[in-house]
Scaffold this motif. Structure first.
Motif, PDB file in Angstrom:
ATOM      1  N   GLN A 168       0.815  -1.216   0.000  1.00  0.00           N
ATOM      2  CA  GLN A 168       0.000   0.000   0.000  1.00  0.00           C
ATOM      3  C   GLN A 168       0.851   1.271   0.000  1.00  0.00           C
ATOM      4  N   ALA A 169       2.154   1.105  -0.043  1.00  0.00           N
ATOM      5  CA  ALA A 169       3.066   2.233   0.140  1.00  0.00           C
ATOM      6  C   ALA A 169       2.855   3.345  -0.887  1.00  0.00           C
ATOM      7  N   GLU A 170       2.680   2.987  -2.132  1.00  0.00           N
ATOM      8  CA  GLU A 170       2.529   4.008  -3.171  1.00  0.00           C
ATOM      9  C   GLU A 170       1.277   4.851  -2.938  1.00  0.00           C
ATOM     10  N   ASN A 171       0.177   4.198  -2.588  1.00  0.00           N
ATOM     11  CA  ASN A 171      -1.059   4.919  -2.314  1.00  0.00           C
ATOM     12  C   ASN A 171      -0.919   5.812  -1.079  1.00  0.00           C
ATOM     13  N   MET A 173       1.765   7.173   0.006  1.00  0.00           N
ATOM     14  CA  MET A 173       2.620   8.323  -0.314  1.00  0.00           C
ATOM     15  C   MET A 173       1.774   9.453  -0.883  1.00  0.00           C
ATOM     16  N   ASP A 174       0.814   9.130  -1.719  1.00  0.00           N
ATOM     17  CA  ASP A 174      -0.079  10.150  -2.264  1.00  0.00           C
ATOM     18  C   ASP A 174      -0.961  10.747  -1.166  1.00  0.00           C
ATOM     19  N   VAL A 175      -1.431   9.897  -0.249  1.00  0.00           N
ATOM     20  CA  VAL A 175      -2.252  10.373   0.862  1.00  0.00           C
ATOM     21  C   VAL A 175      -1.463  11.369   1.711  1.00  0.00           C
ATOM     22  N   GLY A 176      -0.201  11.089   1.931  1.00  0.00           N
ATOM     23  CA  GLY A 176       0.632  11.920   2.783  1.00  0.00           C
ATOM     24  C   GLY A 176       0.863  13.327   2.267  1.00  0.00           C
ATOM     25  N   LYS A 177       0.565  13.561   1.024  1.00  0.00           N
ATOM     26  CA  LYS A 177       0.754  14.893   0.446  1.00  0.00           C
ATOM     27  C   LYS A 177      -0.435  15.809   0.698  1.00  0.00           C
ATOM     28  N   GLU A 193      -4.226   9.433   7.441  1.00  0.00           N
ATOM     29  CA  GLU A 193      -4.248   7.970   7.463  1.00  0.00           C
ATOM     30  C   GLU A 193      -2.903   7.373   7.854  1.00  0.00           C
ATOM     31  N   LEU A 194      -1.839   8.142   7.697  1.00  0.00           N
ATOM     32  CA  LEU A 194      -0.497   7.654   8.013  1.00  0.00           C
ATOM     33  C   LEU A 194      -0.166   7.716   9.505  1.00  0.00           C
ATOM     34  N   ALA A 195      -0.919   8.459  10.268  1.00  0.00           N
ATOM     35  CA  ALA A 195      -0.597   8.646  11.683  1.00  0.00           C
ATOM     36  C   ALA A 195      -1.000   7.438  12.514  1.00  0.00           C
ATOM     37  N   LEU A 196      -0.104   7.023  13.400  1.00  0.00           N
ATOM     38  CA  LEU A 196      -0.422   5.947  14.353  1.00  0.00           C
ATOM     39  C   LEU A 196      -1.208   6.554  15.505  1.00  0.00           C
ATOM     40  N   ASP A 251      17.643   0.699   7.265  1.00  0.00           N
ATOM     41  CA  ASP A 251      17.275  -0.035   6.049  1.00  0.00           C
ATOM     42  C   ASP A 251      16.819   0.903   4.933  1.00  0.00           C
ATOM     43  N   VAL A 252      17.482   2.045   4.793  1.00  0.00           N
ATOM     44  CA  VAL A 252      17.098   2.995   3.749  1.00  0.00           C
ATOM     45  C   VAL A 252      17.520   2.515   2.363  1.00  0.00           C
ATOM     46  N   ASN A 253      18.139   1.340   2.301  1.00  0.00           N
ATOM     47  CA  ASN A 253      18.435   0.730   1.000  1.00  0.00           C
ATOM     48  C   ASN A 253      17.170   0.175   0.354  1.00  0.00           C
ATOM     49  N   ARG A 254      16.088   0.059   1.152  1.00  0.00           N
ATOM     50  CA  ARG A 254      14.813  -0.416   0.629  1.00  0.00           C
ATOM     51  C   ARG A 254      13.980   0.767   0.160  1.00  0.00           C
ATOM     52  N   VAL A 255      13.056   0.511  -0.767  1.00  0.00           N
ATOM     53  CA  VAL A 255      12.287   1.582  -1.412  1.00  0.00           C
ATOM     54  C   VAL A 255      11.451   2.367  -0.408  1.00  0.00           C
ATOM     55  N   VAL A 256      10.701   1.677   0.451  1.00  0.00           N
ATOM     56  CA  VAL A 256       9.811   2.362   1.397  1.00  0.00           C
ATOM     57  C   VAL A 256      10.605   3.257   2.343  1.00  0.00           C
TER      58      VAL A 256
END
Length: 296
Positions: A168-171, A173-177, A193-196, A251-256
């Protein structure tokens, strides 16, 4: 032949010399005898030096005797951490260079408030490096929390439930904007939606000096991923009343981890990257609500 007057003079001089020599020997002998009979006639400086040396030894012994049982011992948590890591064959997932980045910040700020997303083999180390401060761990696996508690009962940890997934990461990312996600406020009451929003109340109420995001699991599509953890860490930092918070993402070598840390912790706030670890220093936005979400 010498005249009689000359011989008489010579005899008188000789007798006078013998008398003086006898008198000198008498005085010298008396002085030596007096010194032997009276020890206090020894040099004052020598006596003072001996007394001073004896006093110093006595004082050192007294200090050693009066020392409390714990004055020469390292604190128990540090001793336990030392024993654990010297006898364990399991090493933390971060490398020495990566660990050193956070350790240097802790060296300056500890004792402080340190929030860690993730409970792992390095948790005892983080707690020990922040000795005297408060180190809290947030973990997704309840069974793992119980296992760690049995081994290290002094560690403070809480269970966290994540509703997101890596796919769901791509979606997200759009929400976070959207404006609801860039508005500064307490993540607990955020409309983003991103907030815990289900963390223990004290997590929201505490002013965290350091936040480490090294969880939840994020290496496969159905895993929770670190999108919400990264976003919430950034909002906690911005929402503090004053000062700044150091946020670390592993682990910033990963996309997310790469994209979400750049977007929500901001490239402009990034101080350093070593290996797979990034360090961001985020200032409070409460004293200037007109500040842009990320510095230009």
């Amino acid at each position: 032949m010498r005249p009689k007057t000359s011989q008489a003079l010579t005899s008188k001089v000789l007798l006078l010399g013998v008398f003086i020599a006898f008198l000198f020997l008498f005085v010298l002998r008396s002085s030596i005898s007096s010194s032997k009979e009276n020890p206090t006639s020894a040099p004052v400086l020598q006596t003072f030096a001996v007394k001073t040396s004896n006093n110093a030894i006595e004082e050192a012994e007294a200090k050693s005797t009066n020392c409390s049982p714990s004055c020469n011992k390292i604190p128990r948590p540090l001793a336990q951490a030392l024993l654990h890591y010297t006898t364990s064959t399991i090493t933390p997932q971060q490398t020495l260079k990566e660990i050193s980045v956070t350790a240097k910040v802790l060296e300056k700020k500890s004792p402080c408030n340190f929030l860690v997303f993730g409970l792992g083999h390095d948790s005892f180390m983080w707690s020990a490096l922040n000795y005297g401060g408060r180190t809290v761990f947030l973990e997704e696996d309840e069974a793992w929390i119980e296992q760690i508690k049995r081994r290290f009962p002094t560690l403070e940890s809480y269970h966290v439930k994540y509703d997101s997934k890596v796919n769901q990461a791509e979606n997200l990312m759009d929400v976070g904007k959207g404006p609801e996600c860039t508005a500064i406020g307490d993540p607990k009451y955020s409309m983003c939606e991103l907030a815990l929003k289900s963390l223990p109340n004290e997590i929201y109420e505490t002013k965290w000096d350091l936040i480490m995001v090294d969880a939840p699991t994020g290496y496969y599509e159905e895993a929770p991923g670190r999108m919400t953890a990264i976003y919430t860490a950034g909002m906690m930092a911005r929402n503090r009343e004053e000062g700044e918070t150091d946020v670390f993402v592993h682990d910033v070598n990963r996309v997310v981890e790469d994209k979400f840390s750049s977007a929500f912790l901001c490239q402009g706030y990034m101080k350093k990257q070593v290996g797979r670890l990034r360090r961001f220093t985020i200032p409070s936005h409460r004293d200037g609500l007109d500040k842009p979400f990320c510095p230009e």
